[in-house]
Design an enzyme around this catalytic site. Structure first.
Site, PDB file in Angstrom:
ATOM      1  N   LYS A 128     -40.368 -90.622 105.250  1.00  0.00           N
ATOM      2  CA  LYS A 128     -39.688 -90.377 106.520  1.00  0.00           C
ATOM      3  C   LYS A 128     -40.664 -90.499 107.688  1.00  0.00           C
ATOM      4  CE  LYS A 128     -35.648 -90.148 105.312  1.00  0.00           C
ATOM      5  NZ  LYS A 128     -36.105 -91.215 104.435  1.00  0.00           N
ATOM      6  N   GLU A 168     -40.751 -88.264  99.625  1.00  0.00           N
ATOM      7  CA  GLU A 168     -39.691 -88.503 100.617  1.00  0.00           C
ATOM      8  C   GLU A 168     -40.151 -88.086 102.016  1.00  0.00           C
ATOM      9  OE1 GLU A 168     -35.927 -89.234 102.487  1.00  0.00           O
ATOM     10  OE2 GLU A 168     -37.090 -90.118 100.842  1.00  0.00           O
ATOM     11  N   HIS A 210     -58.752 -86.450  91.778  1.00  0.00           N
ATOM     12  CA  HIS A 210     -58.901 -87.738  91.103  1.00  0.00           C
ATOM     13  C   HIS A 210     -58.912 -88.904  92.095  1.00  0.00           C
ATOM     14  CE1 HIS A 210     -58.597 -85.905  87.171  1.00  0.00           C
ATOM     15  NE2 HIS A 210     -57.519 -85.251  87.566  1.00  0.00           N
ATOM     16  N   TRP A 220     -31.296-109.290 110.870  1.00  0.00           N
ATOM     17  CA  TRP A 220     -32.572-108.649 110.561  1.00  0.00           C
ATOM     18  C   TRP A 220     -33.443-109.733 109.947  1.00  0.00           C
ATOM     19  CZ3 TRP A 220     -35.289-107.453 105.961  1.00  0.00           C
ATOM     20  CH2 TRP A 220     -36.296-106.497 106.094  1.00  0.00           C
ATOM     21  N   ARG A 247     -26.907-100.429 111.133  1.00  0.00           N
ATOM     22  CA  ARG A 247     -27.581-101.056 109.998  1.00  0.00           C
ATOM     23  C   ARG A 247     -28.972-101.565 110.357  1.00  0.00           C
ATOM     24  NH1 ARG A 247     -23.177-103.239 106.297  1.00  0.00           N
ATOM     25  NH2 ARG A 247     -24.637-104.847 105.666  1.00  0.00           N
ATOM     26  N   CYS A 300     -27.936-109.105 108.968  1.00  0.00           N
ATOM     27  CA  CYS A 300     -27.529-107.816 108.455  1.00  0.00           C
ATOM     28  C   CYS A 300     -26.013-107.589 108.586  1.00  0.00           C
ATOM     29  CB  CYS A 300     -28.294-106.762 109.230  1.00  0.00           C
ATOM     30  SG  CYS A 300     -28.292-105.161 108.501  1.00  0.00           S
ATOM     31  N   GLU A 353     -41.478 -94.172 108.248  1.00  0.00           N
ATOM     32  CA  GLU A 353     -40.362 -94.986 108.731  1.00  0.00           C
ATOM     33  C   GLU A 353     -40.156 -94.887 110.234  1.00  0.00           C
ATOM     34  OE1 GLU A 353     -36.920 -95.383 105.393  1.00  0.00           O
ATOM     35  OE2 GLU A 353     -37.314 -93.347 106.092  1.00  0.00           O
ATOM     36  N   ASN A 391     -25.495-113.719 105.751  1.00  0.00           N
ATOM     37  CA  ASN A 391     -26.293-112.609 105.241  1.00  0.00           C
ATOM     38  C   ASN A 391     -26.847-113.025 103.891  1.00  0.00           C
ATOM     39  OD1 ASN A 391     -25.748-110.963 107.380  1.00  0.00           O
ATOM     40  ND2 ASN A 391     -24.386-109.577 106.275  1.00  0.00           N
ATOM     41  N   GLY A 392     -28.094-112.678 103.624  1.00  0.00           N
ATOM     42  CA  GLY A 392     -28.665-112.997 102.325  1.00  0.00           C
ATOM     43  C   GLY A 392     -29.913-113.847 102.449  1.00  0.00           C
ATOM     44  N   LYS A 451     -30.621-100.771 107.762  1.00  0.00           N
ATOM     45  CA  LYS A 451     -29.964 -99.665 107.066  1.00  0.00           C
ATOM     46  C   LYS A 451     -29.528-100.058 105.668  1.00  0.00           C
ATOM     47  CE  LYS A 451     -28.159 -95.561 106.732  1.00  0.00           C
ATOM     48  NZ  LYS A 451     -29.070 -94.411 106.584  1.00  0.00           N
TER      49      LYS A 451
END
Length: 632
Positions: free
Chosen positions: A509, A505, A528, A81, A27, A2, A512, A117-118, A627
């Site tokens: 939250k 949202e 339904h 990460w 992050r 990260c 998370e 990173n990646g 992040k």
């Protein structure tokens, strides 16, 4: 991913490398490490590559570095990460290559040190090829493949080896690399993942980092590397080569002054950064709207002089590309754009958009939404849209120096400030403010915004900071809800119209940071399917503004109560929704019309926060999350 920090200097660089990692902690990460050319005491001569790695926090890495008295003039560091391989020391960066047939246990010195990173998409093929050459792998990562590949290409020049290595890599990466035979050199590469160059005082030292914040307090002189760039740092000099191999002139990659703020900001009276950032929203909204005296397309003009009014005249629809929380802000904006500006709007999950066959329209305004401006999926989606001939592009972004801002023709920079908590709060509400401004500007350009309406909307927007303060005063009532939610394993969120994305949202939250399973639905969809889940153990959070859908929503709420469900309702005044058995109501301070979603999301943020606190989770650094998502 990260975070990356690297340096070439004439002083011991280890404290700056670790400090840079600390500034990148916001992050999210699950391991960290640092590698240097270790100094002979009192001499600039290197004893070879040495590293320290940890699966704990950077503070523990710092203690390890101190215990081992790790010092060096040249070094690289990383917070990881996990993508390939579990969070474990042997998978942590920096990765070493000792050469064919050799491992750390061989007693031979490491030849290559590398951070990355990646994601390397062809790492399995490369791994098999390198194993055939005798390289022994100590990790499950794709990154170790790069270290061994670079070693296989090394023939006395690290830059040439990196160039040859890059030619075989498929995927996204930012790299920083050292070699034992070149103790005063760090080379780097950028392809699909952010990397910047920092220039120290008097050109005496140079830095690489994935984020300018890593260098806050060290240097504010930043060069933004572009896609495909290679960079070579040596004492007293640096140079950059573009993707085609030619050396870049200084004016092509100018040094910019960037005032990054340290991630180690004071918490003040708050327990966590997330709580602090929730309470910073009145200021963040005020800053984002500062200086706006009237609605005009010029608010969105590009840094290169692209005039927004010309673009707005040429478009007849909007396509929004975003991920995660930003996607939900885009879903909210769809209601505004179609109702106020009268412009058809589609909202796409960026990570899905470029992998399906779509019908491009060159008269589309492509709007990207991203907090960091470096989100890999959103950048890739933008480039895909451009490749289809949709060249009218605009971004709503919190980082004015980011890749997204540089690649879009038009931009609106929000002023949320640095957001350290992984779960986004103030970035989301400032995105909504920017998107509402965009809606008004497009409405004006299409002749759908009267002067009277413009002034009404502007007055309401200027009042937002005060209105948000009143919503934040509801925190004690939200805490009482959180005490109930902390005991639950599931939750359902309901909303209608523009408040359905707000329900989404709110559910995100809660998931998370509290790790409670939560789903959100348009309230009319209850019968339904989701109604099958409702019982006394399933709390149902309902966003209930006083709008044209209120009576429909009340009917949906009765469906919940008839099945023994317990409702938690955020209700505007004059909705005639009162607390009673099985119905918990928090009264919102005022009805806010079209801007109501910006207010209603705040109690949902507080609910998630206080539920997580009650459950004892790591609020600012939730498990498995980062992040800034700079890999696909």
């Amino acid at each position: 991913m990260c975070g990356i920090v690297g340096a070439v200097s004439t002083r011991n660089i280890v404290p700056l490398l670790v400090q840079g990692l600390q500034r990148l902690e916001y992050r999210g990460y699950d391991s960290c490490g640092v590698a240097v050319h270790r100094l002979v005491q009192g001499s600039p001569i290197s004893q070879g590559l040495q590293r320290a790695r940890s699966t704990s926090r950077v503070a523990e890495l710092l203690e390890q570095v101190r215990t081992e008295d790790l010092q060096g003039l040249t070094g690289i560091a990383h917070t990881r990460w996990a993508t390939h391989g579990a969070p474990a020391v042997h998978n942590a960066h920096p990765h070493f290559s000792y050469g064919p047939g050799l491992t750390a246990e061989s007693g031979k010195p490491a030849r290559v040190a590398l951070v990355h990173n990646g994601i390397i998409e062809n790492y399995e093929q490369l791994r098999a090829k390198l194993q055939d050459k005798g390289y022994i792998f100590a990790s499950q990562t794709d990154t170790e493949v790069i270290a061994h590949l670079l070693d296989s290409h090394y023939n006395g020049d690290l830059f040439d080896a990196l160039k040859a290595t890059r030619a075989e890599l498929h995927g996204a990466y930012a790299l920083a690399v050292m070699h034992k035979d070149e103790p005063h050199r760090v080379v780097g590469a950028r392809a699909g993942s952010p990397l910047i160059l920092g220039v120290g005082v008097d050109n005496s030292e140079f830095f690489l980092a994935s984020d300018a914040m890593a260098l806050a307090g060290v240097t504010d002189q930043i060069v933004y590397l572009e896609e495909g760039d290679l960079v070579d740092l040596q004492p007293g000099r640096y140079w950059i080569a573009a993707k085609d191999g030619h050396v870049v002139l200084p004016e092509q990659r100018p040094v910019k002054t960037v005032h990054a703020h340290s991630g180690a900001a004071e918490l003040g009276p708050y327990r966590h950064y997330m709580q602090k950032e929730i309470f910073e929203q009145p200021r963040a909204i005020g800053d984002t709207l500062e200086g706006i005296v009237n609605i005009a397309p010029e608010l969105f003009d590009g840094a290169d002089g692209t005039a927004a009014w010309r673009v707005f005249k040429e478009i007849d629809q909007v396509l929004i590309l975003a991920c995660g929380t930003s996607y939900y802000s885009g879903c909210t904006a769809k209601y505004w754009l179609e109702a106020i500006a009268g412009i058809p709007c589609a909202v796409e999950v960026a990570s899905e958009y470029r992998y399906r066959t779509s019908v491009p329209n060159p008269r589309t305004l492509v709007v990207t939404i991203t907090q960091s401006g470096e989100t890999a999926d959103t950048l890739a989606a933008l480039r895909h849209a451009q490749s289809l001939g949709m060249t009218h592009t605009l971004t709503i972004c919190n980082v004015g120096s980011s890749a997204m801002v540089r690649e879009c023709k038009l931009a609106y920079i929000t002023r949320a400030g640095v957001e350290i908590g992984v779960a986004s709060t103030k970035a989301f509400t400032t995105q909504l403010a920017g998107l509402f401004l965009l809606t008004l500007a497009l409405a004006q350009s299409k002749g759908r915004l009267s002067e009277e309406k413009e002034q009404q909307y502007l007055t309401a927007m200027r009042h937002l900071p005060v209105a948000l303060q009143a919503v934040l005063a509801l925190e004690p009532q939200v805490i009482s809800w959180a005490e109930d939610f902390a005991k639950m394993q599931n939750a359902l969120f309901l909303g209608r119209g523009a408040h359905y994305p707000i329900a989404l949202e709110g559910a995100l939250k809660l998931k998370e940071i509290s790790y409670i399973h939560a789903e959100a639905y348009p309230a009319g969809e209850l019968k339904h399917g989701p109604l099958a889940l409702v019982d006394s153990a399933m709390p149902v959070v309902t966003v209930a503004p006083n709008d044209e859908l209120l009576e429909k929503l009340k009917s949906n709420m009765q469906e919940v109560r008839a099945r023994g469900g317990v409702l938690y309702v955020l209700a505007d005044a004059k909705t005639n929704i009162e607390s009673e058995e099985g119905m918990h109501v928090i009264r919102m301070p005022e009805n806010y019309g079209a801007l109501s979603p910006i207010l209603h999301v705040v109690p949902l943020q507080l609910l998630a926060y206080h539920t997580a606190v009650a459950r004892g989770t790591d609020v600012d650094k939730p498990r498995n999350l980062a992040k800034s998502v700079t890999v696909e």
